[in-house]
Scaffold this motif. Sequence first.
Motif, PDB file in Angstrom:
ATOM      1  N   SER A   1      -4.837   5.313  -8.888  1.00 49.74           N
ATOM      2  CA  SER A   1      -4.092   6.292  -8.106  1.00 49.74           C
ATOM      3  C   SER A   1      -4.193   5.956  -6.625  1.00 49.74           C
ATOM      4  CB  SER A   1      -4.642   7.696  -8.367  1.00 49.74           C
ATOM      5  OG  SER A   1      -6.006   7.770  -7.979  1.00 49.74           O
ATOM      6  N   ASP A   2      -3.335   6.608  -5.816  1.00 48.70           N
ATOM      7  CA  ASP A   2      -3.393   6.462  -4.363  1.00 48.70           C
ATOM      8  C   ASP A   2      -3.347   5.005  -3.926  1.00 48.70           C
ATOM      9  OD1 ASP A   2      -3.660   7.152  -1.664  1.00 48.70           O
ATOM     10  OD2 ASP A   2      -5.857   7.112  -1.750  1.00 48.70           O
ATOM     11  N   SER A   3      -2.493   4.217  -4.561  1.00 49.26           N
ATOM     12  CA  SER A   3      -2.403   2.793  -4.196  1.00 49.26           C
ATOM     13  C   SER A   3      -1.077   2.232  -4.693  1.00 49.26           C
ATOM     14  CB  SER A   3      -3.574   1.997  -4.778  1.00 49.26           C
ATOM     15  OG  SER A   3      -3.703   2.211  -6.161  1.00 49.26           O
TER      16      SER A   3
ATOM     17  N   GLY B   1      -0.313  -3.785  -3.888  1.00 48.61           N
ATOM     18  CA  GLY B   1      -1.533  -4.551  -3.622  1.00 48.61           C
ATOM     19  C   GLY B   1      -2.792  -3.804  -4.011  1.00 48.61           C
ATOM     20  N   GLY B   2      -2.753  -3.089  -5.109  1.00 47.19           N
ATOM     21  CA  GLY B   2      -3.914  -2.328  -5.548  1.00 47.19           C
ATOM     22  C   GLY B   2      -5.163  -3.177  -5.709  1.00 47.19           C
ATOM     23  N   ILE B   3      -4.998  -4.445  -6.083  1.00 48.27           N
ATOM     24  CA  ILE B   3      -6.177  -5.297  -6.271  1.00 48.27           C
ATOM     25  C   ILE B   3      -6.889  -5.580  -4.953  1.00 48.27           C
ATOM     26  CG2 ILE B   3      -5.276  -6.378  -8.365  1.00 48.27           C
ATOM     27  CD1 ILE B   3      -4.661  -8.890  -6.677  1.00 48.27           C
ATOM     28  N   PHE B   4      -6.204  -5.406  -3.836  1.00 48.26           N
ATOM     29  CA  PHE B   4      -6.834  -5.605  -2.532  1.00 48.26           C
ATOM     30  C   PHE B   4      -7.442  -4.296  -2.013  1.00 48.26           C
ATOM     31  CE2 PHE B   4      -3.069  -8.618  -2.448  1.00 48.26           C
ATOM     32  CZ  PHE B   4      -3.788  -9.657  -3.013  1.00 48.26           C
TER      33      PHE B   4
ATOM     34  N   ASN C   1      -2.541  -2.601 -11.476  1.00 48.55           N
ATOM     35  CA  ASN C   1      -1.528  -2.161 -10.508  1.00 48.55           C
ATOM     36  C   ASN C   1      -1.954  -0.838  -9.884  1.00 48.55           C
ATOM     37  OD1 ASN C   1       0.780  -2.270  -8.974  1.00 48.55           O
ATOM     38  ND2 ASN C   1       2.199  -2.353 -10.698  1.00 48.55           N
ATOM     39  N   GLY C   2      -1.284  -0.492  -8.787  1.00 48.74           N
ATOM     40  CA  GLY C   2      -1.404   0.835  -8.221  1.00 48.74           C
ATOM     41  C   GLY C   2      -0.337   1.730  -8.831  1.00 48.74           C
ATOM     42  N   ASN C   3      -0.470   3.036  -8.634  1.00 48.02           N
ATOM     43  CA  ASN C   3       0.460   3.965  -9.275  1.00 48.02           C
ATOM     44  C   ASN C   3       1.768   4.125  -8.504  1.00 48.02           C
ATOM     45  OD1 ASN C   3      -0.877   5.405  -7.160  1.00 48.02           O
ATOM     46  ND2 ASN C   3      -0.229   7.339  -8.065  1.00 48.02           N
ATOM     47  N   GLU C   4       1.854   3.550  -7.274  1.00 51.72           N
ATOM     48  CA  GLU C   4       3.076   3.666  -6.478  1.00 51.72           C
ATOM     49  C   GLU C   4       3.525   2.285  -6.002  1.00 51.72           C
ATOM     50  OE1 GLU C   4       3.579   7.422  -3.967  1.00 51.72           O
ATOM     51  OE2 GLU C   4       1.414   7.086  -3.866  1.00 51.72           O
TER      52      GLU C   4
ATOM     53  N   PHE D   1       0.833  -1.198   0.000  1.00 46.11           N
ATOM     54  CA  PHE D   1       0.000   0.000   0.000  1.00 46.11           C
ATOM     55  C   PHE D   1       0.869   1.249   0.000  1.00 46.11           C
ATOM     56  CE2 PHE D   1      -2.287  -3.555   1.715  1.00 46.11           C
ATOM     57  CZ  PHE D   1      -3.535  -3.476   1.116  1.00 46.11           C
ATOM     58  N   SER D   2       0.326   2.352  -0.524  1.00 52.01           N
ATOM     59  CA  SER D   2       1.087   3.593  -0.563  1.00 52.01           C
ATOM     60  C   SER D   2       1.022   4.291   0.794  1.00 52.01           C
ATOM     61  CB  SER D   2       0.568   4.505  -1.680  1.00 52.01           C
ATOM     62  OG  SER D   2      -0.760   4.895  -1.430  1.00 52.01           O
ATOM     63  N   LYS D   3       1.708   5.410   0.918  1.00 50.67           N
ATOM     64  CA  LYS D   3       1.880   6.065   2.218  1.00 50.67           C
ATOM     65  C   LYS D   3       0.772   7.068   2.548  1.00 50.67           C
ATOM     66  CE  LYS D   3       5.730   4.109   3.519  1.00 50.67           C
ATOM     67  NZ  LYS D   3       5.735   3.229   4.716  1.00 50.67           N
ATOM     68  N   THR D   4      -0.289   7.113   1.782  1.00 53.00           N
ATOM     69  CA  THR D   4      -1.386   8.031   2.072  1.00 53.00           C
ATOM     70  C   THR D   4      -2.286   7.433   3.153  1.00 53.00           C
ATOM     71  OG1 THR D   4      -2.877   7.060   0.438  1.00 53.00           O
ATOM     72  CG2 THR D   4      -1.367   8.785  -0.323  1.00 53.00           C
ATOM     73  N   PRO D   5      -2.991   8.269   3.920  1.00 53.90           N
ATOM     74  CA  PRO D   5      -3.897   7.752   4.954  1.00 53.90           C
ATOM     75  C   PRO D   5      -4.941   6.785   4.402  1.00 53.90           C
ATOM     76  CG  PRO D   5      -3.542  10.107   5.265  1.00 53.90           C
ATOM     77  CD  PRO D   5      -2.896   9.756   3.960  1.00 53.90           C
TER      78      PRO D   5
END
Length: 288
Positions: free
Chosen positions: A264-266, A269-272, A236-239, A171-175
């Motif tokens: 975006s914002d992922s 593990g964007g699929i989760f 995929n996620g962008n990060e 996961f990305s670092k956003t809340p």
Amino acid sequence: MNTKEQSSAQQEFNHQTAPTRSIMVNGLDFTYRSFGKETEIPVVFLQHFTGNMDNWDPEVTNAIAAKHRVILFNNRGVGSSKGTTPDNVLAMAQDAVSFIQALGYNKVNLLGFSLGGFIGQRIAVDYPELVHKLILAGTGPLGGKGIAQLESHLQKAFADGPDRVLINLFFSKTPTSIKAGEDFLGRLAEREIDRDTPSSQETITNQAKAIVGYGLATDEGYRLLQSIQQPVLIFNGNEDIMVDSINSYIMLQHIPQAKLVLWSDSGHGGIFQHRKDFVEQANTFLLN
């Protein structure tokens, strides 16, 4: 129990309740779980680095199982499967094919996540008659950007302690993304009975060697990607810090029949994180 009764009983299982079975593959017991709608062409899930059957998100597997037969399995030496895990993707792909053939299938859909996506690409090229459609998530091509930098990625993942590794990797670092990661970890614990065996240190070491070797390899002109003739859906996620997100675009450019979904914002593990969108698009792709 007759065949119809057995089929009905199998459909009643889900991610949380499907029994762990074993099948002999080249003299070794491979463990697997099968559940969902009885379909002629199942969806075989190919797992990520270090993961076993319990590392799949039940909201993903159960939603796919509403439309298809789902098969989760541990490749050679992984989790509760016997044998020694190979240290290269080519051998892992051959083991997966042997498992599918042992189950008696001559046509499958593959869903490959991360390391599983490396394996899925190899199977699609080497056994084109076996693969109907291919879903690739958080993965990349042979020799892809940053794939060989596994040790660096893992060091960053462990920076906040072992309990946060999957959140940091997937996961990305956003809340928003971090909260999605915490929810994901909660869902991984939903299966309370017959939990799988964690992968051994030997398996993890050999998988790491396979990933680094895959990343260091070269594929001039992306000939392997161009050889994939099946329809392919890429997510995929962008990060993605594990397999740089640019690799998803490279696959799109060179696989003849491909579609890319990039959130975006992922991250890896964007699929989760975006599981509802993922499942809706995956099921539509597989059914059409």
